[in-house]
Design an enzyme around this catalytic site. Structure first.
Site, mmCIF file in Angstrom:
data_model
loop_
_atom_site.group_PDB
_atom_site.id
_atom_site.type_symbol
_atom_site.label_atom_id
_atom_site.label_comp_id
_atom_site.label_asym_id
_atom_site.label_seq_id
_atom_site.Cartn_x
_atom_site.Cartn_y
_atom_site.Cartn_z
ATOM 1 N N ASP A 279 0.865 -1.180 0.000
ATOM 2 C CA ASP A 279 0.000 0.000 0.000
ATOM 3 C C ASP A 279 0.900 1.227 0.000
ATOM 4 O OD1 ASP A 279 -2.249 1.831 0.447
ATOM 5 O OD2 ASP A 279 -3.338 0.037 1.055
ATOM 6 N N HIS B 239 -2.811 3.247 -4.644
ATOM 7 C CA HIS B 239 -2.161 2.794 -3.396
ATOM 8 C C HIS B 239 -0.757 2.274 -3.689
ATOM 9 C CE1 HIS B 239 -5.513 3.424 -0.661
ATOM 10 N NE2 HIS B 239 -6.327 2.881 -1.553
ATOM 11 N N GLU C 113 -9.823 2.862 -5.016
ATOM 12 C CA GLU C 113 -9.411 4.225 -4.674
ATOM 13 C C GLU C 113 -8.213 4.711 -5.495
ATOM 14 O OE1 GLU C 113 -10.726 4.583 -0.056
ATOM 15 O OE2 GLU C 113 -8.861 3.491 -0.389
#
Ligand code: ACM
Ligand code: ZN
Length: 761
Positions: A200, A273, A337
């Site tokens: 991440d 990410h 995201e």
């Protein structure tokens, strides 16, 4: 019922029995979690003694592992070391014999000569062994050299095949010993998937031989936000933090999990990410420039460049090594995201869109995932992505993990894709577990009951598509979870609730029955040294209003093996506590401060909780000569950090209820609401306040709820005894950097029905 009895019944809530302390710890027989689908009790117990043998097909390695697992359990708890495949009058027989198409199904029966576990596969036998262990521990002790196994005929199989836990090891790192402990806890409840979120923005955690900088650079950061990300101004800690797993570590964890019947699903995040990877290899960002370590929580706009073919080669090289390490079917590529800002201004990304006729950046993301899907399926594996991989078109063979509610999962299942349900609101374990007395968490409230009563199978999924819902998983994101003890506290017992819900399916589950069986499950988690959250009476709010002066107050946590200690004078119950035996007779002529704590047989204790007990007659309503609908509100603009410190210039107007005024900005403001709330009948009202960030509610100038400070949408409760009519209300609310939400709801104690609150001034 008298009003106070009524309140007591509420306090007891769903708990069915009062906890009383007894010298002897009491454990029930047949307390199996998850509960078997079919269990018939009979009068033919089996007995295990030192001369019992475990017999099985010695050529089958899975059976050998199950036999060894059972033997080490017996050694640990009862000092028995049974012979494997030796001659004996008493046997534990492990048999693989196909009797149905359910891979995980098993049958377990007892008879005078021992125990027989029959299953379709090694997995089924392993489940049978887990059940057998729970039939024994903690209820049984060795008597005259014999250990009883209650007489049963069990036929069992899970409703859902995907019973998972996701763990983020990027935001905070957990070493392999800790992971093995979590895996032990999962296996205790027959969970079968460990989704390992290995990369991440804040840290790359898996060694990749071809790209050593991923861990040399990407596994470390030098500064990190502390406190809540909503705090303003935010604070940072300067400290080198990090860690990673070598490929040898990964193999050890995967092997360990396999012996526990758990498949490990690796997640390598893309295209978003990606900061930790780009910190090490900036050439795969859009600009190709140095990307600094990300020292915030939340989402960074630095993502992999989708226009550069070298990015794909880099990621395929990484996945090639990952695929070698994980023998399971699935490779998770994240996909969630991913901000598109860098792509919008990147000539390479824009050229790719033009070349392939992609109409927007959503379709570019879809191109990215489809290209990775081709690669992954060419290696004989299946791609999984978070629900955002639906945006711009879903790759053909992809599986969807639905986290932003169920909509993505419903859409994908109805289109014929396999899905795993993991909706944020229902099953995220980074949420609070109770409205009070909990360590800092990101937001939300997710209790074991909510998880248990939830179902991953929404009605919108057509009959023929139901088979595509493989199951569900709880996700643990670790921004606010910094230690192993805290991690275990957040996972257990909520994960056990998920495990049973997925095992039993929709029709057979019963939360009260589950809660009852947790008494024995806690003892099993204690053996694993798992620092689960020890329940305390959920219904003891920071203060409780009673409608009678003399009350009879039960304290219950529904763990008969535990002890509850309490004080009524403010003393620490761990020092001066009285052992709770029966409901407390309390006279509330003066307010009383009750402190309680649960102590488990292991000696571990829950948080100490403090409750102010108050008696209040119903507050009379006020009469207004000329009541006009709506509340007064004063709006302040500026940087506030407490609802107690709202001051400065303001503008005044009228609003129809407790909500954000139209003229308020999105961030950095405060509102003071004043006026009267109307309640429809006499009664004890329970108010629920949701605020982002902080708020304080007063009724009749008395504090009802204090939810002050920065938060990210926390909720809190308080009660008030009111007569029908109008009551003066004052609510102060501030909002800083993130979100913005203010809501007040009410119901009468004992009823879930929301009251339609009306406001006047
Ligand atoms: C997620 O929670 N961002 C998958
Ligand atoms: Zn680009």
């Amino acid at each position: 019922m008298k009003p106070y009895q009524f309140i007591l019944a509420l306090l007891v809530g769903s708990f069915i029995s009062c906890v009383t302390h007894s010298e002897q710890v009491k454990y029930k027989e047949l307390s199996i979690v998850p509960k078997p689908i079919q269990l018939e009790q009979n009068q033919t117990p089996a007995f295990i003694s030192k001369t019992t043998a475990i017999v099985f097909d010695a050529n089958n390695n899975k059976l050998l592992q199950s036999a060894e697992n059972f033997n080490s359990f017996l050694k640990k708890h009862y000092q028995f070391d049974l012979g494997l495949n030796i001659k004996s009058d008493h046997m534990v027989s492990l048999i693989i014999k196909k009797f149905s198409n359910e891979e995980e199904a098993y049958q377990l029966t007892t008879n005078e000569r021992g125990i027989v576990i029959t299953a379709n596969s090694g997995k089924g036998v392993y489940h049978g062994i887990q059940t057998l262990k729970q039939l024994i521990y903690p209820a049984q002790t060795v008597i005259n050299g014999k250990l009883k196994v209650p007489g049963v005929k069990i036929s069992d199989a899970p409703a859902y095949s995907w019973r998972g836990l996701h763990l983020d090891v990027s935001r905070h790192f957990y070493d392999k010993a800790e992971l093995m402990k979590i895996l032990d806890g999962m296996a205790e409840a027959k969970m079968n998937i460990f989704h390992w979120h290995l990369t991440d923005d804040q840290g790359w955690r898996i060694e990749i031989k071809k790209y050593p900088l991923l861990t040399k650079i990407g596994a470390y950061r030098d500064s990190m936000i502390i406190g809540h990300m909503a705090d303003y101004p935010s604070k940072h800690k300067i400290e080198r933090y990090g860690g990673f797993y070598t490929q040898e570590d990964i193999k050890e964890v995967v092997t360990y999990a396999d012996r526990l019947g758990i498949a490990v699903v690796p997640e390598i995040e893309m295209p978003g990410h990606a900061v930790a990877a780009l910190q090490a290899y900036p050439q795969f960002s859009c600009k190709g420039e140095g990307v600094p370590a990300f020292s915030e929580w939340g989402v960074s706009e630095h993502v992999f460049c989708a226009g550069n073919d070298d990015t794909f080669t880099f990621l395929e090289d990484i996945l090639s090594e990952v695929i070698e390490l994980f023998p399971g079917q699935y490779i998770h590529v994240g996909g969630d995201e991913c901000p598109k800002t860098k792509w919008e201004s990147c000539p390479k990304c824009q050229a790719r869109m033009k070349k392939y006729g992609l109409k927007d950046e959503m379709e570019l993301q879809s191109y990215f995932i489809k290209r990775m899907e081709k690669f992954i399926s060419s290696k004989g594996k299946r791609l999984i992505g978070w629900n955002e991989i639906l945006e711009g078109g879903l790759a053909e063979g992809a599986m969807v993990m639905s986290w932003q509610g169920l909509a993505g999962g419903i859409e994908a299942a109805n289109e014929g894709h396999d899905v795993i349900m993991s909706p944020n609101a229902e099953v995220y374990l980074d949420h609070y577990q109770s409205s009070y007395y909990e360590p800092l968490a990101i937001a939300g409230l997710t209790t074991p009951r909510e998880i248990y009563e939830w179902s991953p199978m929404p009605e919108e999924i057509s009959d023929e598509s139901r088979k595509h819902v493989l199951g569900a998983q709880c996700n643990v994101w670790t921004e606010y979870i910094t230690t192993s003890d805290h991690l275990e506290y957040m996972i257990f017992p909520r994960l056990i609730a998920l495990a049973e819900m997925l095992w039993l399916g929709e029709d057979k589950k019963d939360f009260n029955d589950f809660t009852d069986r947790m008494n024995e499950m806690y003892a099993r988690l204690d053996v694993l040294d798992i620092k689960y959250r020890i329940p305390y009476p959920e219904n003891l709010l920071p203060y409780i209003i009673f409608t009678e002066q003399k009350v009879n107050l039960p304290l219950t946590n529904n763990i008969p093996s535990s002890t509850i200690l309490y004080t009524l004078n403010g003393d620490d119950p761990l020092v001066n506590g009285i052992t709770y035996i029966s409901p407390l007779d309390i006279d509330l002529e003066n307010n009383i401060e009750l402190k309680t704590v649960t102590v488990m047989p292991s000696g571990r204790n829950s948080n100490v909780i403090t409750t102010q007990l108050k008696y209040r007659q119903a507050q009379s309503a006020v009469s207004l000569n000329n009541s006009i609908e709506g509340l007064n509100y004063e709006l302040f603009k500026g940087e506030f950090s407490s609802a107690k410190k709202i001051a400065g210039e303001s503008s005044k107007a009228i609003i129809d209820g407790i909500r954000k005024p139209e003229d308020a900005p999105n961030t950095f403001f405060a509102v003071k609401y004043t006026g009267f709330v109307e309640v429809p009948e006499d009664g004890l009202y329970r108010f629920k306040l949701t605020a982002n960030d902080g708020a304080i509610l007063n009724i009749h100038n008395e504090l009802v709820i204090d939810l002050d400070g920065f938060s990210y949408g926390k909720e809190a409760y308080g009660s008030m005894h009111l007569k029908k009519g109008l009551h003066p209300i004052k609510l102060d609310f501030f909002q800083a950097k993130y979100g913005s939400d203010i809501r007040l709801e009410a119901n009468l104690h004992g009823s879930d029905k929301k009251i339609d609150l009306k406001y006047f001034h």
